[in-house]
Design a protein around this motif. Sequence first.
Motif, PDB file in Angstrom:
ATOM      1  N   UNK A  66      40.952  23.898  22.589  1.00  0.00           N
ATOM      2  CA  UNK A  66      39.897  24.655  23.283  1.00  0.00           C
ATOM      3  C   UNK A  66      38.996  25.369  22.283  1.00  0.00           C
ATOM      4  N   UNK A  67      39.601  25.947  21.245  1.00  0.00           N
ATOM      5  CA  UNK A  67      38.810  26.629  20.216  1.00  0.00           C
ATOM      6  C   UNK A  67      37.908  25.640  19.471  1.00  0.00           C
ATOM      7  N   UNK A  68      38.461  24.521  19.063  1.00  0.00           N
ATOM      8  CA  UNK A  68      37.668  23.514  18.357  1.00  0.00           C
ATOM      9  C   UNK A  68      36.539  23.021  19.258  1.00  0.00           C
ATOM     10  N   UNK A  69      36.865  22.662  20.500  1.00  0.00           N
ATOM     11  CA  UNK A  69      35.843  22.181  21.439  1.00  0.00           C
ATOM     12  C   UNK A  69      34.798  23.250  21.731  1.00  0.00           C
ATOM     13  N   UNK A 107      38.815  27.446  13.169  1.00  0.00           N
ATOM     14  CA  UNK A 107      40.282  27.412  13.267  1.00  0.00           C
ATOM     15  C   UNK A 107      40.865  27.130  11.887  1.00  0.00           C
ATOM     16  N   UNK A 108      41.856  27.933  11.506  1.00  0.00           N
ATOM     17  CA  UNK A 108      42.601  27.722  10.266  1.00  0.00           C
ATOM     18  C   UNK A 108      44.069  27.606  10.630  1.00  0.00           C
ATOM     19  N   UNK A 110      46.439  19.599  13.319  1.00  0.00           N
ATOM     20  CA  UNK A 110      46.376  18.138  13.241  1.00  0.00           C
ATOM     21  C   UNK A 110      46.765  17.476  14.553  1.00  0.00           C
ATOM     22  N   UNK A 111      47.869  17.934  15.140  1.00  0.00           N
ATOM     23  CA  UNK A 111      48.321  17.385  16.425  1.00  0.00           C
ATOM     24  C   UNK A 111      47.271  17.599  17.519  1.00  0.00           C
ATOM     25  N   UNK A 112      46.674  18.787  17.542  1.00  0.00           N
ATOM     26  CA  UNK A 112      45.666  19.102  18.561  1.00  0.00           C
ATOM     27  C   UNK A 112      44.455  18.187  18.443  1.00  0.00           C
TER      28      UNK A 112
END
Length: 186
Positions: free
Chosen positions: A79-82, A87-88, A98-100
Amino acid sequence: MKVHFVVHESFEAPGAYETWVRERGFEAGHSRVHDHEPLPRSIDDIDLLVVMGGPQSPSTTREECPHFDAAAECALIARCVDGGKAVVGVCLGAQLLGEALGARCEHSPEREIGKFPIMLTPEGKAPEVIERLITAPGREPETFAARRFVQPPEVLRAHDYGAMNQRLYGFPDRFVEAYADRRGQR
């Protein structure tokens, strides 16, 4: 800037990242999942999500670790990336990131504790993160001696972490600057 930390274990604290946030005058929020604090429901109040490490892996189940929900954390990260948030991921956090994003993680054949070389700030030498890492359950001296990538407590305690932390601060400074440029906030 509003920074939110996801902390999996008390001995895997944000440490230098938290100092960086404080020194920059940013706001910090926390989800200390080891204390059963919830993950954020909304990403509106997050500019930077920092997902910390822990002994878990993305494949760790709720039965193995009741306070850890890899699927929920991956959903928050996605959700943060989208949503265009920064994000770190640190250690486990990088695996979850990576999984997300659709990558797969594999288990290392070696256990890792420490960083070669490691340096503590004066604040870090007072009880803080390294001492909690050393004294966490399952970290008995024989555990340290049996692993080639695990530094013994006396070595971890002897390091001067100051220079490493100063170099570490350069990464989030550049990361946040790029984030602000991308959002037109500079």
